[in-house]
Motif scaffolding. Sequence first.
Motif, PDB file in Angstrom:
ATOM      1  N   VAL A  14       0.840  -1.202   0.000  1.00  0.00           N
ATOM      2  CA  VAL A  14       0.000   0.000   0.000  1.00  0.00           C
ATOM      3  C   VAL A  14       0.874   1.251   0.000  1.00  0.00           C
ATOM      4  O   VAL A  14       0.623   2.211  -0.752  1.00  0.00           O
ATOM      5  CB  VAL A  14      -0.952  -0.004   1.211  1.00  0.00           C
ATOM      6  N   GLN A  15       1.919   1.250   0.811  1.00  0.00           N
ATOM      7  CA  GLN A  15       2.837   2.389   0.854  1.00  0.00           C
ATOM      8  C   GLN A  15       3.486   2.619  -0.511  1.00  0.00           C
ATOM      9  O   GLN A  15       3.614   3.766  -0.968  1.00  0.00           O
ATOM     10  CB  GLN A  15       3.894   2.118   1.922  1.00  0.00           C
ATOM     11  N   SER A  16       3.909   1.539  -1.174  1.00  0.00           N
ATOM     12  CA  SER A  16       4.513   1.660  -2.499  1.00  0.00           C
ATOM     13  C   SER A  16       3.521   2.189  -3.518  1.00  0.00           C
ATOM     14  O   SER A  16       3.884   2.950  -4.425  1.00  0.00           O
ATOM     15  CB  SER A  16       5.047   0.296  -2.950  1.00  0.00           C
ATOM     16  N   THR A  17       2.264   1.784  -3.382  1.00  0.00           N
ATOM     17  CA  THR A  17       1.221   2.269  -4.287  1.00  0.00           C
ATOM     18  C   THR A  17       0.989   3.766  -4.093  1.00  0.00           C
ATOM     19  O   THR A  17       0.934   4.537  -5.064  1.00  0.00           O
ATOM     20  CB  THR A  17      -0.077   1.489  -4.049  1.00  0.00           C
ATOM     21  N   VAL A  18       0.866   4.188  -2.839  1.00  0.00           N
ATOM     22  CA  VAL A  18       0.648   5.612  -2.543  1.00  0.00           C
ATOM     23  C   VAL A  18       1.793   6.450  -3.100  1.00  0.00           C
ATOM     24  O   VAL A  18       1.573   7.557  -3.635  1.00  0.00           O
ATOM     25  CB  VAL A  18       0.493   5.819  -1.022  1.00  0.00           C
ATOM     26  N   ALA A  19       3.015   5.935  -3.022  1.00  0.00           N
ATOM     27  CA  ALA A  19       4.173   6.681  -3.522  1.00  0.00           C
ATOM     28  C   ALA A  19       4.070   6.946  -5.015  1.00  0.00           C
ATOM     29  O   ALA A  19       4.695   7.884  -5.528  1.00  0.00           O
ATOM     30  CB  ALA A  19       5.457   5.920  -3.212  1.00  0.00           C
ATOM     31  N   ARG A  20       3.288   6.130  -5.721  1.00  0.00           N
ATOM     32  CA  ARG A  20       3.130   6.294  -7.174  1.00  0.00           C
ATOM     33  C   ARG A  20       1.884   7.083  -7.551  1.00  0.00           C
ATOM     34  O   ARG A  20       1.662   7.340  -8.733  1.00  0.00           O
ATOM     35  CB  ARG A  20       3.118   4.912  -7.841  1.00  0.00           C
ATOM     36  N   LEU A  21       1.079   7.456  -6.573  1.00  0.00           N
ATOM     37  CA  LEU A  21      -0.150   8.197  -6.848  1.00  0.00           C
ATOM     38  C   LEU A  21       0.097   9.704  -6.755  1.00  0.00           C
ATOM     39  O   LEU A  21      -0.554  10.423  -5.983  1.00  0.00           O
ATOM     40  CB  LEU A  21      -1.252   7.764  -5.882  1.00  0.00           C
TER      41      LEU A  21
END
Length: 418
Positions: free
Chosen positions: A24-31
């Motif tokens: 989830v943290q990695s996903t947020v970093a790409r948003l």
Amino acid sequence: MPQTNSLADLIAYLDASPSPWHAVQSTVARLAGFDQVDEAAAWVDVPQRGYVVRGGAIVAWTIPDGASTTMPFRIVGAHTDSPCLRVKPRPDTSSVGWKQLGVEVYGGIINNTWLDRDLGVAGLLVAADGSTTLVDVRTPIARVPQLAVHLDRSANDNGLILDRQQHLAPVWGVGTSSPGEFARWIGEQAGIDTAPAWWELCLYDVQGAAVIGADESMLASGRLDNLLSCWAATSALTTASPSDHIAVIVLNDHEEVGSSSATGAAGPLLETVLDRLVVSRGGSSDDFHRTVARSMCISADNAHAIHPNYAERHEPGHHPVINAGPAIKINANQRYATSAETAAAFQRACEFADVPWQVFVSRNNMPCGSTIGPITSTRLGIATADIGVPQLSMHSARELCGADDPTHLANALTAFFD
């Protein structure tokens, strides 16, 4: 359609995501350009590009300008969890001079693939006051040692039998463990003042994702199932520019253990977010139901590529191979949610993106796995297609897919959103 997305970024995503919370943290970093929305707050002036985080799950969306209250959703779903070994609440054990960790098997692991791996530990720590901290110890701190062949002469001929309780406990030091030793150690690694009261911690192989093969045609990594699809969905959402529908991704937790949780696909997270996206724009309950009736979901979860050493285990007429595009997954008994109509819709997206596609069907005499697709489709009554990148070694500590297929999938999903 121009090709987008980077295999190097996928490798970085895989390596940075050893647990659902890190995914989830990695996903947020790409948003980039997306705003987080608090589930507990009133939803007024909801951002056109926003997301909600709940534990190891995330829902994100892009709403076009001027969207009506009945504009349909196009949804891509995947899951953030992978089979692994989880550290028990009271893990400190020792035997014959070895310090060991008590672990619980999470999901359908391939037992023997966890032997003789250099293991790190990552996940969520919770203090007595309820505050949380993510931790990722990327150095090898544990290992599940295999019994020497001299002490099990029949293993190579008769197969290796592993008892999950007795034989999968890793060693993580020498001597005698003391109560609370692991808790104190993991708290120090996380940089917190006191030992955590509770945790959800995953052991994982610290060897990073890598392009392999003399022709660099393959990608090997832990957690390809299903972080590859999470990455592709995120890439598609940030790349696409929808105009006549709302683009949504939902990355659920707990798929590998049945999806029945507050963050799993059987829970209310996606339905609640979609409903609030309608209501926050002035829509009614009837508007929500009208919207869902015109919406579609892609459940993206990896498929089985044909195995060169076990070709007889695959359905003769359907042989997905790596680097030939995502497979449309079909099961007449509804283990997959794909219908003829949704298969055709995903085929159109692939053709628009100039992406090859394949078909996966299981043998009649082999059990068929399942995904979040049938669960999401049943809960919402939404038309759904199950698709996924073909791979080998599914549920191994280290899996294998084609190096071209992640980009194929990301571009197909971008076209689905566009």
